[in-house]
Design a protein around this motif. Sequence first.
Motif, PDB file in Angstrom:
ATOM      1  N   PRO A   1       8.457  12.693  15.685  1.00  0.00           N
ATOM      2  CA  PRO A   1       7.739  13.285  14.036  1.00  0.00           C
ATOM      3  C   PRO A   1       5.801  12.196  14.166  1.00  0.00           C
ATOM      4  CG  PRO A   1       9.504  11.032  14.180  1.00  0.00           C
ATOM      5  CD  PRO A   1       9.048  12.005  15.784  1.00  0.00           C
ATOM      6  N   GLU A   2       5.842  12.801  13.077  1.00  0.00           N
ATOM      7  CA  GLU A   2       4.504  13.514  12.598  1.00  0.00           C
ATOM      8  C   GLU A   2       4.223  12.027  12.265  1.00  0.00           C
ATOM      9  OE1 GLU A   2       1.877  16.158  11.226  1.00  0.00           O
ATOM     10  OE2 GLU A   2       3.967  16.468  10.695  1.00  0.00           O
TER      11      GLU A   2
ATOM     12  N   LEU B   1       9.619  12.140  10.090  1.00  0.00           N
ATOM     13  CA  LEU B   1       9.090  13.637   9.048  1.00  0.00           C
ATOM     14  C   LEU B   1       7.795  14.621   9.733  1.00  0.00           C
ATOM     15  CD1 LEU B   1       9.273  13.884   5.680  1.00  0.00           C
ATOM     16  CD2 LEU B   1       7.898  14.977   6.394  1.00  0.00           C
ATOM     17  N   THR B   2       8.572  15.864  10.028  1.00  0.00           N
ATOM     18  CA  THR B   2       7.077  16.861  11.018  1.00  0.00           C
ATOM     19  C   THR B   2       7.495  17.433  10.470  1.00  0.00           C
ATOM     20  OG1 THR B   2       7.704  15.625  12.987  1.00  0.00           O
ATOM     21  CG2 THR B   2       6.657  17.735  13.448  1.00  0.00           C
ATOM     22  N   ILE B   3       6.127  18.932   9.746  1.00  0.00           N
ATOM     23  CA  ILE B   3       5.503  19.381   9.108  1.00  0.00           C
ATOM     24  C   ILE B   3       5.166  20.732  10.465  1.00  0.00           C
ATOM     25  CG2 ILE B   3       4.471  21.305   7.469  1.00  0.00           C
ATOM     26  CD1 ILE B   3       5.268  18.179   6.413  1.00  0.00           C
ATOM     27  N   THR B   4       5.864  21.703  10.204  1.00  0.00           N
ATOM     28  CA  THR B   4       5.452  22.751  11.325  1.00  0.00           C
ATOM     29  C   THR B   4       5.221  23.853   9.975  1.00  0.00           C
ATOM     30  OG1 THR B   4       7.922  24.092  10.398  1.00  0.00           O
ATOM     31  CG2 THR B   4       7.532  22.439  12.651  1.00  0.00           C
ATOM     32  N   PRO B   5       3.228  23.753   9.699  1.00  0.00           N
ATOM     33  CA  PRO B   5       2.678  24.774   8.533  1.00  0.00           C
ATOM     34  C   PRO B   5       3.336  26.032   8.982  1.00  0.00           C
ATOM     35  CG  PRO B   5       1.585  22.847   9.756  1.00  0.00           C
ATOM     36  CD  PRO B   5       2.550  23.183  10.500  1.00  0.00           C
ATOM     37  N   GLU B   6       3.280  26.537  10.048  1.00  0.00           N
ATOM     38  CA  GLU B   6       3.194  28.270  10.432  1.00  0.00           C
ATOM     39  C   GLU B   6       4.130  28.857  10.649  1.00  0.00           C
ATOM     40  OE1 GLU B   6       5.044  25.391  14.588  1.00  0.00           O
ATOM     41  OE2 GLU B   6       2.589  25.427  12.928  1.00  0.00           O
ATOM     42  N   GLU B   7       5.500  27.892  10.297  1.00  0.00           N
ATOM     43  CA  GLU B   7       6.756  28.347   9.953  1.00  0.00           C
ATOM     44  C   GLU B   7       7.432  27.784   8.796  1.00  0.00           C
ATOM     45  OE1 GLU B   7       9.396  26.962  12.682  1.00  0.00           O
ATOM     46  OE2 GLU B   7       8.810  28.297  14.157  1.00  0.00           O
TER      47      GLU B   7
ATOM     48  N   VAL C   1      -2.366  12.302   7.091  1.00  0.00           N
ATOM     49  CA  VAL C   1      -1.355  14.079   7.281  1.00  0.00           C
ATOM     50  C   VAL C   1      -1.881  15.022   5.909  1.00  0.00           C
ATOM     51  CG1 VAL C   1       0.334  15.280   7.375  1.00  0.00           C
ATOM     52  CG2 VAL C   1       0.382  13.036   8.128  1.00  0.00           C
ATOM     53  N   VAL C   2      -2.655  15.825   6.695  1.00  0.00           N
ATOM     54  CA  VAL C   2      -3.220  17.006   4.959  1.00  0.00           C
ATOM     55  C   VAL C   2      -2.339  17.598   4.244  1.00  0.00           C
ATOM     56  CG1 VAL C   2      -4.818  19.147   5.200  1.00  0.00           C
ATOM     57  CG2 VAL C   2      -5.378  17.327   7.068  1.00  0.00           C
ATOM     58  N   GLU C   3      -0.703  17.788   5.090  1.00  0.00           N
ATOM     59  CA  GLU C   3       0.367  18.313   4.337  1.00  0.00           C
ATOM     60  C   GLU C   3       0.460  17.625   2.937  1.00  0.00           C
ATOM     61  OE1 GLU C   3      -0.554  20.789   8.211  1.00  0.00           O
ATOM     62  OE2 GLU C   3      -0.391  18.811   7.494  1.00  0.00           O
ATOM     63  N   PHE C   4       0.427  15.969   3.251  1.00  0.00           N
ATOM     64  CA  PHE C   4       0.995  15.529   2.554  1.00  0.00           C
ATOM     65  C   PHE C   4      -0.231  14.884   1.518  1.00  0.00           C
ATOM     66  CE2 PHE C   4       3.919  14.018   5.193  1.00  0.00           C
ATOM     67  CZ  PHE C   4       4.999  14.085   4.760  1.00  0.00           C
TER      68      PHE C   4
END
Length: 375
Positions: free
Chosen positions: A124-125, A221-227, A189-192
Amino acid sequence: MKLSVLQENFTYGLTTTSRSVAAKAQLPVLSNILLATDQGRLKLSATNLETGINLWLGAKIERQGAISIPAKILTEYVSSLPAEKIDLEIKENLLYLTCGSYKASFIGLPAGEFPNIPSLKGKPEVSLLTKDLSLAISQVAFAAAQDEGRPVLTGVLIQTKGENLILVATDGYRLSLKKLAGLREIQKVVEFQKGLLIPARTLVEVGKIISVGDEEKTLGLTITPEENQVIFTTPDCEIVSRLIEGKFPEFEKILPQKGTTRVILDAQGLAMAARVAAIFARESANIIRFEVGDSKLKVSANAAQVGDNVSEVEAKIEGKGGKIAFNSRYLLDFLNSANSDLINFEMTTSLNPGVFTPAGDKSYLHVIMPVRVQE
């Protein structure tokens, strides 16, 4: 497929995964739980196309295989069995189940018809301590909207601010904010940094799962931006959820400034007074009234067809005092989550929001909009 599993474990797995089964499934397969062998364990999967879950149980595998079975009847049946070993075997489209003297067969659907639920590949990220996240979820998620009219308000915003991870939820009438400190790896983590909007229902489910077992374990916790998805992982479980699209309200602009009246209250005393007042408030739009003054907080409610009540709670008061009214349900929701012996309450006027915090805990803040009442 042919395997053996303990009834207690199977019941836990089915009960947990069945909460992610679609309530009103448009397709029959969405009412099912997928049973499959996976690397020496029994894997249970369920999805409502918004949230999905994969959960692994220890089992003795004799033959590989997979099938999906209606969740409700299987869960109810297994939960009613004695705490013994359960044998499962698939023959064509039937699942045969044996537990001591109890035998049953269930008609299933082919595993190939079940929707694919993404699974984490690799590490996980980020990792979070489960006891911290479990408490944060319980203090924030309840403030999210239940109405789907404004989807962004049905989610919890998770965002980094400086060295803190912030969780925020609001339904437009109340707002909960919790800060978790010391999470340096998340800052990268950019998404956060941009902020993630995760459905509150998903986080509540995550909270239920991580509240069981060792408090010192971590949640991946892992983000999958493409999905546009987020995956929560423990050693035996994965929860996959879509992210909510849209802009969350700029909550920092609506947080009240310091109130002109500050009150310190015994949490248990306030909760008891609020619960008693709520009995009368049920008949009058759930409105309960606060009156601050003379080292006491008066909590009251009245209903034209029933009567009225007044309770007094000892308080330490700074400021000029005043009157304000709240929805009793919102107040009790906060008090049930506060996890503190003392509560700080701040107000300015009867038309300004009330601010509640656990005494000595600057990481948690709850804001409730007042109700306008006729004197």
